[in-house]
Design a protein around this motif. Structure first.
Motif, mmCIF file in Angstrom:
data_model
loop_
_atom_site.group_PDB
_atom_site.id
_atom_site.type_symbol
_atom_site.label_atom_id
_atom_site.label_comp_id
_atom_site.label_asym_id
_atom_site.label_seq_id
_atom_site.Cartn_x
_atom_site.Cartn_y
_atom_site.Cartn_z
ATOM 1 N N ILE A 2 0.764 -1.214 -0.137
ATOM 2 C CA ILE A 2 0.099 0.029 0.144
ATOM 3 C C ILE A 2 0.807 1.292 -0.048
ATOM 4 O O ILE A 2 1.768 1.424 0.911
ATOM 5 N N LYS A 3 0.773 2.145 -0.984
ATOM 6 C CA LYS A 3 1.532 3.515 -1.080
ATOM 7 C C LYS A 3 0.723 4.519 -1.103
ATOM 8 O O LYS A 3 1.218 5.368 -0.271
ATOM 9 N N ARG A 4 -0.341 4.680 -1.693
ATOM 10 C CA ARG A 4 -1.510 5.878 -1.761
ATOM 11 C C ARG A 4 -2.585 5.587 -1.205
ATOM 12 O O ARG A 4 -3.319 4.467 -1.388
ATOM 13 N N VAL A 5 -3.109 6.445 -0.114
ATOM 14 C CA VAL A 5 -4.248 6.002 0.544
ATOM 15 C C VAL A 5 -5.241 7.300 0.327
ATOM 16 O O VAL A 5 -4.756 8.296 0.500
ATOM 17 N N ILE A 6 -6.422 7.038 0.267
ATOM 18 C CA ILE A 6 -7.531 8.193 0.462
ATOM 19 C C ILE A 6 -8.447 7.902 1.590
ATOM 20 O O ILE A 6 -8.835 6.735 1.593
ATOM 21 N N ILE A 7 -8.673 8.939 2.353
ATOM 22 C CA ILE A 7 -9.420 8.701 3.559
ATOM 23 C C ILE A 7 -11.070 9.526 3.277
ATOM 24 O O ILE A 7 -10.690 10.752 3.027
ATOM 25 N N VAL A 8 -12.064 8.728 3.450
ATOM 26 C CA VAL A 8 -13.255 9.473 3.481
ATOM 27 C C VAL A 8 -14.168 9.460 4.698
ATOM 28 O O VAL A 8 -14.453 8.505 5.165
ATOM 29 N N GLU A 9 -13.896 10.652 5.644
ATOM 30 C CA GLU A 9 -14.152 10.682 7.053
ATOM 31 C C GLU A 9 -14.451 11.978 7.373
ATOM 32 O O GLU A 9 -13.524 13.029 6.924
ATOM 33 N N ASP A 10 -15.418 12.233 8.155
ATOM 34 C CA ASP A 10 -15.725 13.489 8.382
ATOM 35 C C ASP A 10 -15.231 13.759 10.131
ATOM 36 O O ASP A 10 -15.630 15.002 10.621
ATOM 37 N N GLU A 11 -14.699 12.892 10.729
ATOM 38 C CA GLU A 11 -14.568 12.993 12.064
ATOM 39 C C GLU A 11 -12.916 13.388 12.071
ATOM 40 O O GLU A 11 -12.037 12.447 11.857
ATOM 41 N N THR A 12 -12.517 14.455 12.627
ATOM 42 C CA THR A 12 -10.954 14.985 12.686
ATOM 43 C C THR A 12 -10.358 13.940 13.394
ATOM 44 O O THR A 12 -9.280 13.351 13.167
ATOM 45 N N ALA A 13 -10.651 13.278 14.584
ATOM 46 C CA ALA A 13 -10.103 12.579 15.413
ATOM 47 C C ALA A 13 -9.953 11.372 14.956
ATOM 48 O O ALA A 13 -8.980 10.470 14.886
ATOM 49 N N ALA A 14 -11.049 10.923 14.094
ATOM 50 C CA ALA A 14 -10.935 9.478 13.174
ATOM 51 C C ALA A 14 -9.701 9.516 12.134
ATOM 52 O O ALA A 14 -8.901 8.509 12.129
ATOM 53 N N VAL A 15 -9.794 10.620 11.752
ATOM 54 C CA VAL A 15 -8.596 10.679 10.290
ATOM 55 C C VAL A 15 -7.133 10.716 11.127
ATOM 56 O O VAL A 15 -6.207 10.026 10.669
ATOM 57 N N VAL A 16 -7.115 11.411 12.272
ATOM 58 C CA VAL A 16 -5.933 11.548 12.919
ATOM 59 C C VAL A 16 -5.348 10.215 13.608
ATOM 60 O O VAL A 16 -4.295 9.781 13.343
ATOM 61 N N GLY A 28 5.164 2.826 4.516
ATOM 62 C CA GLY A 28 5.497 3.462 3.277
ATOM 63 C C GLY A 28 4.370 4.134 2.666
ATOM 64 O O GLY A 28 4.313 4.766 1.649
ATOM 65 N N ALA A 29 2.932 4.188 3.294
ATOM 66 C CA ALA A 29 1.766 4.769 2.818
ATOM 67 C C ALA A 29 1.854 5.930 2.948
ATOM 68 O O ALA A 29 2.111 6.655 3.880
ATOM 69 N N GLU A 30 1.236 6.903 1.966
ATOM 70 C CA GLU A 30 1.069 8.289 2.035
ATOM 71 C C GLU A 30 -0.431 8.428 1.835
ATOM 72 O O GLU A 30 -1.152 8.021 0.994
ATOM 73 N N VAL A 31 -1.080 9.321 2.895
ATOM 74 C CA VAL A 31 -2.439 9.767 2.627
ATOM 75 C C VAL A 31 -2.543 10.866 1.831
ATOM 76 O O VAL A 31 -2.005 12.178 1.870
ATOM 77 N N VAL A 32 -3.054 10.501 0.471
ATOM 78 C CA VAL A 32 -2.898 11.564 -0.488
ATOM 79 C C VAL A 32 -4.312 12.667 -0.441
ATOM 80 O O VAL A 32 -4.168 13.580 -1.280
ATOM 81 N N GLU A 33 -5.050 12.389 0.080
ATOM 82 C CA GLU A 33 -6.158 13.119 0.114
ATOM 83 C C GLU A 33 -7.146 12.650 1.290
ATOM 84 O O GLU A 33 -7.533 11.505 1.632
ATOM 85 N N LYS A 46 -14.743 12.049 -9.556
ATOM 86 C CA LYS A 46 -15.090 12.257 -10.974
ATOM 87 C C LYS A 46 -13.788 12.557 -11.813
ATOM 88 O O LYS A 46 -13.719 12.227 -12.912
ATOM 89 N N GLY A 47 -12.507 13.005 -11.166
ATOM 90 C CA GLY A 47 -11.306 13.135 -11.782
ATOM 91 C C GLY A 47 -10.642 12.013 -11.857
ATOM 92 O O GLY A 47 -11.106 10.648 -11.330
ATOM 93 N N GLU A 48 -9.316 11.958 -12.459
ATOM 94 C CA GLU A 48 -8.384 10.608 -12.580
ATOM 95 C C GLU A 48 -7.884 10.545 -11.196
ATOM 96 O O GLU A 48 -7.013 11.328 -10.615
ATOM 97 N N VAL A 49 -7.906 9.402 -10.658
ATOM 98 C CA VAL A 49 -7.586 9.355 -9.100
ATOM 99 C C VAL A 49 -6.750 7.875 -9.133
ATOM 100 O O VAL A 49 -6.963 6.822 -9.648
ATOM 101 N N GLU A 50 -5.560 7.992 -8.613
ATOM 102 C CA GLU A 50 -4.740 7.122 -8.548
ATOM 103 C C GLU A 50 -4.480 6.740 -7.026
ATOM 104 O O GLU A 50 -3.747 7.758 -6.216
ATOM 105 N N ALA A 51 -4.895 5.424 -6.373
ATOM 106 C CA ALA A 51 -4.674 5.137 -5.143
ATOM 107 C C ALA A 51 -4.742 3.629 -5.138
ATOM 108 O O ALA A 51 -5.203 2.985 -5.736
ATOM 109 N N ASP A 52 -4.158 3.244 -3.848
ATOM 110 C CA ASP A 52 -4.253 1.618 -3.427
ATOM 111 C C ASP A 52 -5.322 1.161 -2.803
ATOM 112 O O ASP A 52 -5.918 0.200 -2.901
ATOM 113 N N VAL A 53 -5.947 2.051 -1.994
ATOM 114 C CA VAL A 53 -7.128 1.713 -1.136
ATOM 115 C C VAL A 53 -7.791 3.185 -0.698
ATOM 116 O O VAL A 53 -7.006 4.100 -0.623
#
Length: 257
Positions: A2-16, A28-33, A46-53
């Protein structure tokens, strides 16, 4: 890996918390968005998205995340996260969909990523096709019970036992029909999106009321209405003149069910 990660979450504490765990489990994973709402997620995917999970919470500030799939197809594997119990997650088990039940631990995150790594491309495509249907099933179950954090405990409260939600100074409180109160980490706007409309009504900026809690109604000044509930409320619940017809229609409809 896993290198590129996207998080869909509205709770700041959960993201942290998730970022912190990923730094240990997948260094080695990077949270890209990080996306906080259905609307924001739709525009992004809707755009071009590159991520592993994608780690996706089921309930977001502006509604359930399954609404994202109404507008876009997400080709990236998704691991759902949720604060709801195992009963509500049976559909995930049946379809072998990855999920993390909040609050989750590092080892649970590690197992989910290892499971994802073992999937063949064909299996990943099958799971992508199941995402929307499964999320809808979970959402329909989830709104029946809310898990509320109170001190060092997580307390399940059935929505049928809720009398009202009240907001004051940007804090929302749930009060049950028996008078117990708990803090809620969602706004009234977000709650309206997930609560069954036949059972709950947004009375004004401060209150969402349950049909079961309405005791009687008084005619108030200026052709407004004042609601009296079966339990005490922090302040008087007033229905504006403009909303009186809508409220009466709702109340009449629910009592005719």
């Amino acid at each position: 890996m896993i290198k590129r990660v996207i998080i869909v979450e509205d709770e700041t504490a959960a993201v942290v918390n998730l970022r912190s765990m990923l730094s240990i489990v997948a260094p080695g994973a990077e949270v890209v968005e990080v996306l906080e709402s259905v609307e924001e997620a739709v525009e992004f995917f809707k755009g071009e998205v590159e991520a592993d999970v994608v780690f996706m919470d089921i309930h977001l500030a502006d509604g359930d995340s399954f609404r994202i799939f109404d507008s876009v197809d997400i080709e990236i594997p998704i691991i759902f996260t949720t604060a709801y119990d195992q009963y509500a997650l049976e559909a995930f088990k049946v379809n072998s969909i990855d999920y993390l039940l909040k609050p989750f631990k590092e080892e649970e995150l590690r197992r989910a990523l290892e499971k994802l790594h073992r999937l063949t491309e064909g299996e990943r495509q099958e799971r992508r096709q199941q995402n929307r249907r499964v999320a809808e099933e979970i959402a329909s179950e989830a709104v029946q019970t809310m898990l509320l954090r109170h001190k060092d405990k997580i307390i399940p409260v059935k929505t049928e036992d809720v009398a009202f939600f009240y907001t004051s100074e940007e804090r929302v409180t749930l009060t049950t029909l028996t008078g117990e109160s708990y803090p809620v980490d969602k706004t009234l706007e977000a709650l309206v999106q997930i609560l069954p409309p036949q059972r709950f009504y947004r009375a004004n900026r401060q209150f969402i009321v349950s049909r079961r809690a309405v005791k009687d109604i008084a005619v108030w000044f200026g052709s407004r209405l004042a609601l009296n509930l079966t339990i005490e409320t922090p302040e008087r619940i007033i229905i504006s003149k403009a909303r009186v017809p809508e409220f009466k229609g709702w109340l009449q409809a629910v009592h005719n069910e």
